[in-house]
Write a protein that holds these residues in place. Structure first.
Motif, PDB file in Angstrom:
ATOM      1  N   HIS A  69      36.518  42.493  54.597  1.00  0.00           N
ATOM      2  CA  HIS A  69      36.833  41.855  55.883  1.00  0.00           C
ATOM      3  C   HIS A  69      35.899  40.672  56.139  1.00  0.00           C
ATOM      4  N   PHE A  70      34.619  40.852  55.826  1.00  0.00           N
ATOM      5  CA  PHE A  70      33.646  39.784  56.025  1.00  0.00           C
ATOM      6  C   PHE A  70      33.971  38.586  55.122  1.00  0.00           C
ATOM      7  N   ALA A  71      34.401  38.858  53.881  1.00  0.00           N
ATOM      8  CA  ALA A  71      34.786  37.780  52.976  1.00  0.00           C
ATOM      9  C   ALA A  71      35.982  37.009  53.524  1.00  0.00           C
ATOM     10  N   LEU A  72      36.881  37.713  54.202  1.00  0.00           N
ATOM     11  CA  LEU A  72      38.041  37.061  54.816  1.00  0.00           C
ATOM     12  C   LEU A  72      37.586  36.087  55.902  1.00  0.00           C
ATOM     13  N   ILE A  73      36.610  36.500  56.682  1.00  0.00           N
ATOM     14  CA  ILE A  73      36.090  35.628  57.744  1.00  0.00           C
ATOM     15  C   ILE A  73      35.363  34.423  57.142  1.00  0.00           C
ATOM     16  N   LEU A  74      34.592  34.654  56.069  1.00  0.00           N
ATOM     17  CA  LEU A  74      33.912  33.536  55.409  1.00  0.00           C
ATOM     18  C   LEU A  74      34.929  32.551  54.814  1.00  0.00           C
ATOM     19  N   ALA A  75      36.034  33.078  54.300  1.00  0.00           N
ATOM     20  CA  ALA A  75      37.076  32.197  53.780  1.00  0.00           C
ATOM     21  C   ALA A  75      37.655  31.331  54.893  1.00  0.00           C
ATOM     22  N   PHE A  76      37.797  31.910  56.083  1.00  0.00           N
ATOM     23  CA  PHE A  76      38.280  31.156  57.245  1.00  0.00           C
ATOM     24  C   PHE A  76      37.313  30.017  57.588  1.00  0.00           C
ATOM     25  N   ILE A  77      36.023  30.311  57.534  1.00  0.00           N
ATOM     26  CA  ILE A  77      35.019  29.282  57.824  1.00  0.00           C
ATOM     27  C   ILE A  77      35.063  28.180  56.763  1.00  0.00           C
ATOM     28  N   MET A  78      35.190  28.570  55.494  1.00  0.00           N
ATOM     29  CA  MET A  78      35.268  27.579  54.418  1.00  0.00           C
ATOM     30  C   MET A  78      36.527  26.726  54.547  1.00  0.00           C
ATOM     31  N   ALA A  79      37.620  27.335  55.002  1.00  0.00           N
ATOM     32  CA  ALA A  79      38.848  26.567  55.209  1.00  0.00           C
ATOM     33  C   ALA A  79      38.658  25.529  56.301  1.00  0.00           C
ATOM     34  N   ALA A  80      37.936  25.912  57.353  1.00  0.00           N
ATOM     35  CA  ALA A  80      37.657  24.954  58.429  1.00  0.00           C
ATOM     36  C   ALA A  80      36.799  23.797  57.922  1.00  0.00           C
ATOM     37  N   VAL A  81      35.796  24.105  57.097  1.00  0.00           N
ATOM     38  CA  VAL A  81      34.974  23.051  56.502  1.00  0.00           C
ATOM     39  C   VAL A  81      35.835  22.150  55.621  1.00  0.00           C
ATOM     40  N   GLN A  82      36.692  22.754  54.807  1.00  0.00           N
ATOM     41  CA  GLN A  82      37.575  21.996  53.928  1.00  0.00           C
ATOM     42  C   GLN A  82      38.543  21.117  54.723  1.00  0.00           C
ATOM     43  N   CYS A  83      38.905  21.560  55.899  1.00  0.00           N
ATOM     44  CA  CYS A  83      39.830  20.794  56.741  1.00  0.00           C
ATOM     45  C   CYS A  83      39.148  19.588  57.377  1.00  0.00           C
ATOM     46  N   VAL A  84      37.952  19.790  57.897  1.00  0.00           N
ATOM     47  CA  VAL A  84      37.330  18.774  58.754  1.00  0.00           C
ATOM     48  C   VAL A  84      36.540  17.730  57.957  1.00  0.00           C
ATOM     49  N   LEU A  85      35.597  18.178  57.127  1.00  0.00           N
ATOM     50  CA  LEU A  85      34.680  17.231  56.499  1.00  0.00           C
ATOM     51  C   LEU A  85      35.369  16.212  55.594  1.00  0.00           C
ATOM     52  N   PRO A  86      36.269  16.609  54.693  1.00  0.00           N
ATOM     53  CA  PRO A  86      36.908  15.579  53.850  1.00  0.00           C
ATOM     54  C   PRO A  86      37.722  14.573  54.651  1.00  0.00           C
ATOM     55  N   MET A  87      38.377  15.042  55.726  1.00  0.00           N
ATOM     56  CA  MET A  87      39.174  14.132  56.554  1.00  0.00           C
ATOM     57  C   MET A  87      38.278  13.094  57.232  1.00  0.00           C
ATOM     58  N   VAL A  88      37.165  13.571  57.777  1.00  0.00           N
ATOM     59  CA  VAL A  88      36.227  12.645  58.413  1.00  0.00           C
ATOM     60  C   VAL A  88      35.646  11.687  57.374  1.00  0.00           C
ATOM     61  N   GLY A  89      35.272  12.226  56.222  1.00  0.00           N
ATOM     62  CA  GLY A  89      34.709  11.385  55.171  1.00  0.00           C
ATOM     63  C   GLY A  89      35.675  10.324  54.682  1.00  0.00           C
ATOM     64  N   ALA A  90      36.956  10.691  54.533  1.00  0.00           N
ATOM     65  CA  ALA A  90      37.954   9.717  54.081  1.00  0.00           C
ATOM     66  C   ALA A  90      38.170   8.625  55.113  1.00  0.00           C
ATOM     67  N   GLN A  91      38.111   9.012  56.388  1.00  0.00           N
ATOM     68  CA  GLN A  91      38.319   8.032  57.445  1.00  0.00           C
ATOM     69  C   GLN A  91      37.131   7.078  57.566  1.00  0.00           C
ATOM     70  N   LYS A  92      35.923   7.618  57.394  1.00  0.00           N
ATOM     71  CA  LYS A  92      34.714   6.822  57.557  1.00  0.00           C
ATOM     72  C   LYS A  92      34.224   6.181  56.252  1.00  0.00           C
ATOM     73  N   GLY A  93      34.765   6.659  55.121  1.00  0.00           N
ATOM     74  CA  GLY A  93      34.270   6.156  53.843  1.00  0.00           C
ATOM     75  C   GLY A  93      32.982   6.806  53.406  1.00  0.00           C
ATOM     76  N   TRP A  94      32.695   8.017  53.896  1.00  0.00           N
ATOM     77  CA  TRP A  94      31.462   8.726  53.547  1.00  0.00           C
ATOM     78  C   TRP A  94      31.714   9.623  52.341  1.00  0.00           C
ATOM     79  N   ARG A  95      31.154   9.284  51.222  1.00  0.00           N
ATOM     80  CA  ARG A  95      31.399  10.013  49.987  1.00  0.00           C
ATOM     81  C   ARG A  95      30.915  11.455  50.057  1.00  0.00           C
ATOM     82  N   GLY A  96      29.786  11.684  50.702  1.00  0.00           N
ATOM     83  CA  GLY A  96      29.248  13.042  50.795  1.00  0.00           C
ATOM     84  C   GLY A  96      30.180  13.969  51.537  1.00  0.00           C
TER      85      GLY A  96
END
Length: 657
Positions: A7-34
């Motif tokens: 169950h805890f791994a399921l919650i961590l996967a949810f958190i990782m999905a949120a990171v995967q959703c937000v950071l690359p989108m912001v980086g692509a919009q701003k041009g931030w490679r990191g």
């Protein structure tokens, strides 16, 4: 403790999905490679967490851990091991966990093998995939948690639905989900391209292999489901136009259209707007299918859940992603200018006709599927839409599609001459019509369906051979064989898939036209004739197996006094689930199946017996497997594994601000 870790791994996967959703989108919009690079480890971590969570749930089923509510509701200690494992996805919660795992797997594949994409496009694709994962993991965690514990575990479980305790259902859902969920990649590519405002030939080459993977798995999954329904449900049919069957068939049709449309984008940079729309609709129909299967709004033997509240959540997911993607499409569609122009007689035009026929046929299936619901909600009327409607409304589009496929395969790009193409096809057209006439004469009257199926099948199979012959060019035999050897695998895959489609069409037509059905009451020891066969009900006995009771019949089949087969149809009863099932006995053959079903005992004595002779039944699934094989050949083409399109833009580090 292990269940809590899952169950805890399921919650961590949810958190990782949120990171995967937000950071690359912001980086692509701003041009931030990191920020853009953060999507790759997030996708990998999400997949690993979900794989661990799924493994934990599987272990709970294998060990019969009845402290887990889901195991109690869907397993039993007397159940064979294979059905304990398939019980993991033979229910709503477990199947949604499998859905999320497959979704994360595709995200991880895009992260691992997306090196040929531009940095911004890969970041946005991963971001959209992450958003989809957030939605479905949220649905799973907050409404359908598979790890709920019971305060007082029972001594035994309530067993899995007996209809699902079958080898066909062990493999059908995973293949189907690999297809369903795989279409999310086409959706993510479409949305990412709309955000960037760029759709070109490189995009067409990138999106095709992902769509092809999903289409191949969906083809196999649908074929396995059809095969299961044929031998397990005891009705003797291969397709019933059931709402859940239609739910998988609609995205298959749209994905087939998308595959052909993406070719035009890749080769001619035309049909960009239409291809983007198909990519959105393909995954949209997958979401609609998930809603139909789990909401309970439409009745089906395949349904996983009957919970309108959870159905509302799925409907909201569908509305958000489809509504958002279509709004973005409406805003950007005008900028998707087509560069290539083509004449009415060209391969592009043939592919446009192909797309129209596939899209309209999918719309026909959609209307027939949802119309009972619409009629009940809008007009307060109970309606049933069955095979007569679908057969009459859907079949003409498939006939037209089959008719144009060999012609379109031979037409050149941009501009061609129909008479030149037909010059290569007149011979096989005459041969196909002659074969149809022969079938008509041999069947001594009756339906035109089988002769028409024979004509279309020969037209498609021979047309595929002519296509390969044309690509081999001129010259002596050794030179042509050498050219065929080095022909791109995509060309071989196209020919094989088209031939498989023809074989399936003939199987459907022959089975529908020539099937023989006999229903009677037979006494033990009695013989009766069905077609050319003599069938004897030798005996009927009761037996106790580990997790069910069975009424087992022994039936001997002869032809002209010669033994053909001894078959053992069953009528099973599962005492834990308190549910009967019918197990047909089938003597399989290349040219026909002999299909026997034992029914209930009759008050006046004897047993209800159903007998079917099913000509060319196995050609239906053989054709589907050949279609999938053609897709696999195309997927193995080197051009799908090499970097596509223009080189990446030079990387320039931009600091995050």
């Amino acid at each position: 403790m292990l269940i809590e870790l899952g169950h805890f791994a399921l919650i961590l996967a949810f958190i990782m999905a949120a990171v995967q959703c937000v950071l690359p989108m912001v980086g692509a919009q701003k041009g931030w490679r990191g920020y853009m690079a953060a999507g790759e480890p997030a996708a990998t971590a999400q997949f690993l967490f979900l794989a661990f969570s799924f493994a934990v749930l599987t272990w709970a089923f294998v060990t019969s851990d009845f402290s887990v509510r889901l195991v109690t509701l869907n397993s039993h200690t007397a159940k064979p091991l294979i059905y304990k494992i398939t019980g993991v996805w033979g229910n709503h919660e477990g199947s949604m966990l499998l859905w999320c795992l497959v979704l994360a797997f595709y995200s991880a594949l895009a992260a691992w093998f997306g090196g040929n994409l531009s940095d911004t496009l890969r970041a946005r694709v991963l971001g959209v995939q992450g958003a989809i994962s957030v939605a479905f993991l949220g649905f799973l965690i907050f409404t359908s948690n598979p790890f709920w514990r019971l305060e007082v575990p029972p001594l035994n479980g309530e067993d899995l639905n007996p209809l699902l305790q079958d080898p066909g259902l062990a493999f059908h859902p995973p293949f189907l989900y690999l297809g369903y969920v795989g279409l999310s990649m086409a959706f993510s590519f479409a949305v990412a391209a709309l955000i960037e405002g760029r759709v070109d030939a490189a995009w067409g080459r990138w999106v095709r292999p992902w769509t092809l993977v999903a289409w191949v798995f969906l083809t196999i999954g649908i074929a396995l489901g059809s095969w299961w329904a044929y031998y397990e449900l005891g009705w003797g049919g291969f397709w019933f136009w059931d709402p859940v069957e239609n739910a998988s068939f609609m995205p298959w049709l749209i994905a087939a259209a998308l595959l052909h449309s993406a070719i035009v984008v890749e080769k001619r940079e035309a049909l960009k707007s239409w291809t983007i729309l198909l990519a959105i609709l393909a995954f949209g129909f997958s979401l609609i299918g998930a809603f139909i299967v789990r909401s309970g709004v439409l009745t089906s033997v395949h349904a996983f859940a009957n919970d309108p509240e959870r159905g509302v959540y799925l409907l909201a997911i569908t509305g958000v992603f489809m509504g958002g993607a279509l709004t973005l499409y409406a805003a950007r569609a005008a900028s998707l200018e087509a560069k290539g122009v083509f004449s009415l007689t060209s391969r592009e035009s043939a592919l446009v006709a192909n797309n129209i026929l596939l899209a309209v046929s999918a719309f026909v299936v959609f209307v027939g599927t949802v119309w009972p619901l619409v009629a009940e909600m809008a007009f307060d009327r109970k309606l049933s839409v069955g095979a007569p409607f679908f057969d009459a409304a859907f079949t003409p589009f498939m006939v037209a599609l089959a008719a144009i496929m060999p012609i379109g395969a031979l037409l050149p790009w941009k501009r061609g001459k129909l008479d030149r193409v037909m010059g290569q096809l007149w011979g096989i057209l005459a041969l196909s019509l002659a074969l149809g006439a022969l079938v008509w004469v041999m069947q001594t009257g009756g339906s035109i369906l089988a002769p028409a199926g024979a004509v279309l099948a020969a037209w498609l199979v021979l047309g595929a051979l002519v296509d390969l012959k044309a690509r081999a060019g001129r010259g002596d035999l050794s030179a042509r064989l050498r050219r065929l050897r080095y022909l791109p695998r995509a060309d071989w895959g196209k020919a094989v898939a088209h031939a498989g489609f023809g074989i399936t069409l003939f199987g459907v037509a022959a089975l529908t036209a020539w099937q023989v059905e006999d229903i009677r009451v037979a006494q033990e020891g009695q013989s009766f004739a069905v077609g050319p066969y003599e069938i004897t009900l030798v005996s009927v006995e009761q037996r106790q197996v580990s997790n069910y009771q069975t009424t087992l019949a022994r039936m001997e089949v002869t032809r002209n006094g010669n033994p053909v087969a001894t078959l053992f149809p069953e009528k099973r009863f599962y005492p834990v689930a308190r549910m009967p099932t019918t197990e047909a006995a089938i003597d399989n053959g290349i040219l026909r199946d002999l299909y026997l079903v034992i029914g209930d005992p009759q008050d006046a004595g004897g047993w209800a017996v159903r007998t079917y002779i099913k000509p060319f039944a196995n050609w239906i699934w053989a054709g589907a497997i050949i279609m999938a094989l053609g897709g696999g050949l195309s997927l193995s083409d080197r051009r799908h594994r090499v970097a596509a399109g223009a080189a990446k833009a030079p990387r320039a580090a931009v600091p995050a601000e």
